[in-house]
Scaffold this motif. Structure first.
Motif, PDB file in Angstrom:
ATOM      1  N   PRO A 168      -3.999  11.982  16.455  1.00 11.82           N
ATOM      2  CA  PRO A 168      -3.720  10.955  15.533  1.00 11.82           C
ATOM      3  C   PRO A 168      -2.319  10.915  14.829  1.00 11.82           C
ATOM      4  O   PRO A 168      -1.925  11.780  14.535  1.00 11.82           O
ATOM      5  CB  PRO A 168      -4.738  11.411  14.322  1.00 11.82           C
ATOM      6  CG  PRO A 168      -5.771  12.008  14.691  1.00 11.82           C
ATOM      7  CD  PRO A 168      -4.980  12.953  15.710  1.00 11.82           C
ATOM      8  N   SER A 169      -1.602   9.629  15.226  1.00 13.49           N
ATOM      9  CA  SER A 169      -0.319   9.776  14.698  1.00 13.49           C
ATOM     10  C   SER A 169      -0.277   8.698  13.545  1.00 13.49           C
ATOM     11  O   SER A 169       0.771   8.355  13.034  1.00 13.49           O
ATOM     12  CB  SER A 169       0.383   9.129  15.862  1.00 13.49           C
ATOM     13  OG  SER A 169       0.047   7.956  16.618  1.00 13.49           O
ATOM     14  N   MET A 170      -1.553   7.910  13.298  1.00 12.14           N
ATOM     15  CA  MET A 170      -1.575   7.253  12.047  1.00 12.14           C
ATOM     16  C   MET A 170      -2.295   7.546  11.017  1.00 12.14           C
ATOM     17  O   MET A 170      -3.555   7.953  11.241  1.00 12.14           O
ATOM     18  CB  MET A 170      -2.062   5.729  12.479  1.00 12.14           C
ATOM     19  CG  MET A 170      -2.179   4.669  11.278  1.00 12.14           C
ATOM     20  SD  MET A 170      -2.873   3.114  11.801  1.00 12.14           S
ATOM     21  CE  MET A 170      -1.646   2.200  12.447  1.00 12.14           C
ATOM     22  N   ALA A 171      -1.911   7.867   9.764  1.00  7.68           N
ATOM     23  CA  ALA A 171      -2.511   8.547   8.763  1.00  7.68           C
ATOM     24  C   ALA A 171      -3.705   7.574   8.355  1.00  7.68           C
ATOM     25  O   ALA A 171      -3.605   6.442   8.579  1.00  7.68           O
ATOM     26  CB  ALA A 171      -1.654   8.809   7.572  1.00  7.68           C
ATOM     27  N   PHE A 172      -4.647   8.044   7.777  1.00  4.33           N
ATOM     28  CA  PHE A 172      -5.811   7.448   7.515  1.00  4.33           C
ATOM     29  C   PHE A 172      -5.241   6.096   6.214  1.00  4.33           C
ATOM     30  O   PHE A 172      -5.767   4.770   6.473  1.00  4.33           O
ATOM     31  CB  PHE A 172      -7.028   8.138   6.701  1.00  4.33           C
ATOM     32  CG  PHE A 172      -8.117   7.262   6.105  1.00  4.33           C
ATOM     33  CD1 PHE A 172      -8.935   6.837   6.843  1.00  4.33           C
ATOM     34  CD2 PHE A 172      -8.010   7.191   4.780  1.00  4.33           C
ATOM     35  CE1 PHE A 172      -9.942   5.894   6.432  1.00  4.33           C
ATOM     36  CE2 PHE A 172      -8.906   6.378   4.047  1.00  4.33           C
ATOM     37  CZ  PHE A 172     -10.139   5.629   4.978  1.00  4.33           C
ATOM     38  N   ASP A 173      -4.406   6.715   5.297  1.00  7.78           N
ATOM     39  CA  ASP A 173      -4.156   5.472   4.594  1.00  7.78           C
ATOM     40  C   ASP A 173      -3.349   4.275   5.192  1.00  7.78           C
ATOM     41  O   ASP A 173      -3.645   3.047   4.703  1.00  7.78           O
ATOM     42  CB  ASP A 173      -3.072   6.076   3.483  1.00  7.78           C
ATOM     43  CG  ASP A 173      -3.652   6.795   2.473  1.00  7.78           C
ATOM     44  OD1 ASP A 173      -5.132   7.010   2.255  1.00  7.78           O
ATOM     45  OD2 ASP A 173      -3.123   7.710   1.781  1.00  7.78           O
ATOM     46  N   ALA A 174      -2.781   4.613   6.095  1.00  7.33           N
ATOM     47  CA  ALA A 174      -2.065   3.453   6.835  1.00  7.33           C
ATOM     48  C   ALA A 174      -3.051   2.683   7.478  1.00  7.33           C
ATOM     49  O   ALA A 174      -3.003   1.255   7.472  1.00  7.33           O
ATOM     50  CB  ALA A 174      -1.040   3.952   7.739  1.00  7.33           C
ATOM     51  N   ALA A 175      -4.013   3.406   8.075  1.00  7.32           N
ATOM     52  CA  ALA A 175      -5.263   2.426   9.027  1.00  7.32           C
ATOM     53  C   ALA A 175      -5.829   1.626   7.971  1.00  7.32           C
ATOM     54  O   ALA A 175      -6.201   0.683   8.079  1.00  7.32           O
ATOM     55  CB  ALA A 175      -6.008   3.478   9.859  1.00  7.32           C
ATOM     56  N   PHE A 176      -6.024   2.337   6.933  1.00  7.25           N
ATOM     57  CA  PHE A 176      -7.051   1.806   5.874  1.00  7.25           C
ATOM     58  C   PHE A 176      -6.323   0.469   5.239  1.00  7.25           C
ATOM     59  O   PHE A 176      -6.905  -0.617   4.802  1.00  7.25           O
ATOM     60  CB  PHE A 176      -7.256   2.738   4.679  1.00  7.25           C
ATOM     61  CG  PHE A 176      -8.384   2.278   3.650  1.00  7.25           C
ATOM     62  CD1 PHE A 176      -9.537   1.944   4.236  1.00  7.25           C
ATOM     63  CD2 PHE A 176      -8.071   2.282   2.334  1.00  7.25           C
ATOM     64  CE1 PHE A 176     -10.450   1.398   3.232  1.00  7.25           C
ATOM     65  CE2 PHE A 176      -8.936   1.728   1.341  1.00  7.25           C
ATOM     66  CZ  PHE A 176     -10.251   1.502   1.987  1.00  7.25           C
TER      67      PHE A 176
END
Ligand SMILES: [Zn+2]
Ligand SMILES: [Zn+2]
Length: 460
Positions: A168-176
Motif C-alpha cells: 500500500p502506498s496510500m495511508a488509510f487516512d488519505a483514502a478515508f
C-alpha cells in the motif's frame, strides 16, 4: 444503483437508512421511556458481505467464514478457534487463472462503520458507511472495488501465499479523506452551515487485494479477464511488494486460566468461561482477562446484555458528576444532593446494533446510570449475550451521545469541535433483560429493545 463490472464508480458507498433509524430523537431531548428501534425494518447489511475461504490450522480442512466471524469451530476436527490480527485483516480475491503471466494484487482499504453527524439543523443523523478505496497512489488502479459477485471468495493473506501483493502506498487516512469527500452532503442545500461535528464509530478497516495484469499499456481486471475502462495507462509498473507477514493470529478458543472451552457467538470479541467464571477480551494478539459485573435481576430466566461502563475525563465541558449530566441534558428531575458527588459513567452496548439504536440505548442507560435498586454481584451471568462491540469503539461514541443529550444545542453544539474526551476506566457489566414475545425489556429502566434489532446488528 447499478454497477457495471469493469466500469466502477469512484467510491462505493451505500447509505443505509432502514425505516426509523435515519434520525435519532435527539432533538426531542433526553427523556426516559421506551423507544421504537426499527426492529422490523429490512436487513440491508448482507448485500456486500464477503465469504472467506479459510483452512483449519489444525487439520487443513476448508472452512467458510463470514467477514465478521471471530470465533469458529472446525467442522472436521472440531477445534474451536478465534481470529484476530495485530493491525488489520488482509484478504485477497484470488485470480481465477493464476497461470496468467504478470498478475499483481492491488490493495484496497475496506471500511465499514457507523457515521454520525451533528447537523446545522441541530439533529443527529446516522448512517452506515460501507466503502472501498484503493490503498495505492497508482492512478490506473480503479478507485474502488465496486460491487463484486457474491460467488467470489476472499482468502486471508498468509506467509507463503506466493502471489505478487503490491505494498500500500496510500495511508488509510488519505483514502478515508477521499471517501468522505465523495459522500453526499449530510446537510440540506438550504443550510449555510456544515455539521457541528461528525464522526465514524466502529470503523472496521481491512485491506482487500484484487488481481490485475498489464498488456501493452492496458490494465486488465484479472477476475473478469477484461481491460479496464480507464483513460490512464500503466507503464513500467514495478511497485514495491508487500511482504506477507504474520499479522493474522489464530488462537485456540480455550480459557487461558483453566483450559476449558470459551463461550461466545461467532462474532464475539469477548468470551466467557463458565468453568472458572472469568471473562476474556480478544486483543490483537492474545486473550486478556477483563473484570466484569452482573447486575442482579428479578426474573428467573433473564437474557444478560453486555455493556461497557466507561468513565471519562473531559476538556471543554464540566461533566464529572451525575448532577452535571442532569443539568446538561435538562432532565426533568430534581437534583439530589448526592448526585453532585456521584461519578458519571457512560453506558454503551458491548454488542453490535445499528447506529440509531446504539445512540438511543447509550442515552437511555446513561441517563439512568447504574439501574437503581439493583446490586452488582460476582455470580456468572445467566445467558450472557455475546460481546461483539469493542470497548475502544464504544468510547469513540461517547461524544455523539453527549451531543444528543445536550438540551440547549444552539448554545452547546458549537463547543463540540473543541470538546476532548479521555476515557480513563472501563468495565464490562451485564444488565438483565426480560424476554417478552419479541422484545427484551428492562423493568428497572423501563425500556425495551426488539430481539430482531439485535440480530440486525450482526454482520455490521
Ligand atoms: Zn480442523
Ligand atoms: Zn476458565
Amino acid at each position: 444503483m447499478a454497477f457495471t463490472p469493469g466500469l466502477r464508480p469512484g467510491v462505493l458507498c451505500r447509505f443505509v437508512s432502514p425505516v426509523g433509524i435515519h434520525r435519532t430523537s435527539a432533538s426531542r431531548g433526553g427523556g426516559s421511556g421506551g423507544f421504537a428501534d426499527g426492529g422490523g425494518a429490512v436487513s440491508p447489511f448482507d448485500s456486500n458481505a464477503w465469504t472467506i475461504e479459510h483452512r483449519c490450522t489444525q487439520c487443513g480442512a476448508p472452512i467458510n467464514l463470514g467477514e465478521t466471524d471471530r470465533l469458529f469451530a472446525c467442522p472436521f476436527c472440531r477445534v474451536k478457534m478465534c481470529l484476530t490480527t495485530t493491525d488489520c485483516f488482509r484478504y485477497y480475491l484470488p485470480a481465477p487463472d493464476t497461470a496468467t503471466p504478470g498478475i499483481f494484487y492491488a490493495p484496497y482499504w475496506r471500511i465499514k462503520g457507523m457515521s454520525f453527524s451533528c447537523d446545522g439543523d441541530y439533529e443527529v443523523r446516522e448512517s452506515l458507511l460501507d466503502a472501498t478505496h484503493r490503498a495505492s497512489n497508482d492512478l490506473f488502479i480503479p478507485e474502488s472495488l465496486g460491487l463484486r459477485p457474491q460467488t467470489l471468495k476472499l482468502r486471508f493473506i498468509a506467509p507463503g501465499t506466493g502471489a505478487n501483493f503490491v505494498k500500500p502506498s496510500m495511508a488509510f487516512d488519505a483514502a478515508f479523506s477521499e471517501i468522505q469527500a465523495a459522500l453526499p452532503p449530510y446537510t440540506r442545500a438550504d443550510q449555510s452551515a456544515g455539521p457541528f461535528y461528525s464522526t465514524f464509530v466502529g470503523e472496521k478497516v481491512s485491506l482487500v487485494y484484487a488481481p490485475f495484469y498489464i498488456r501493452g499499456s492496458m490494465v486488465f481486471d484479472a477476475i473478469l479477464g477484461e481491460p479496464l475502462h480507464t483513460t490512464r495507462f500503466a507503464e513500467d509498473f514495478s511497485p514495491p511488494q508487500e511482504t506477507a507477514d504474520g499479522t493474522l493470529k489464530v488462537l485456540p478458543a480455550l480459557c487461558p486460566n483453566c483450559g476449558a472451552d470459551l463461550e461466545g457467538g461467532r462474532e464475539s470479541i469477548g468470551f466467557f468461561c463458565t468453568n472458572c467464571n472469568s471473562s476474556w477480551y480478544l486483543t490483537g494478539s492474545s486473550l486478556e482477562r477483563i473484570p466484569f459485573s452482573v447486575i442482579a435481576g428479578v426474573d428467573d430466566d433473564p437474557l444478560n446484555l453486555p455493556f461497557w461502563r466507561i468513565k471519562a475525563r473531559f476538556q471543554g465541558i464540566t461533566l464529572e458528576t451525575f448532577a452535571d449530566l442532569v443539568r446538561m441534558a435538562n432532565l426533568p428531575r430534581a437534583i439530589k444532593k448526592e448526585w453532585e458527588s456521584q461519578a458519571l459513567f457512560f453506558w454503551v452496548p458491548a454488542f453490535k446494533v445499528n447506529a440509531g439504536l446504539l445512540l438511543r440505548i447509550s442515552r437511555l442507560v446513561t441517563i439512568n446510570q447504574s439501574p437503581q435498586g439493583m446490586a452488582e454481584t460476582d455470580t456468572p451471568p445467566a445467558a450472557p449475550y455475546p460481546i461483539t462491540f469493542p470497548v475502544h469503539e464504544a468510547a469513540e461514541s461517547i461524544k455523539v451521545t453527549i451531543a444528543a443529550l445536550m438540551a440547549t444545542k444552539k448554545k452547546l453544539w458549537p463547543i463540540l469541535k473543541d470538546l476532548t474526551i479521555f476515557p480513563v476506566e472501563s468495565r464490562l457489566v451485564y444488565i438483565p433483560f426480560r424476554r417478552q414475545g419479541r422484545d427484551l425489556i428492562n423493568m428497572s429502566m423501563q425500556f425495551s429493545v426488539s430481539s430482531n434489532s439485535l440480530k440486525h446488528g450482526e454482520h455490521l
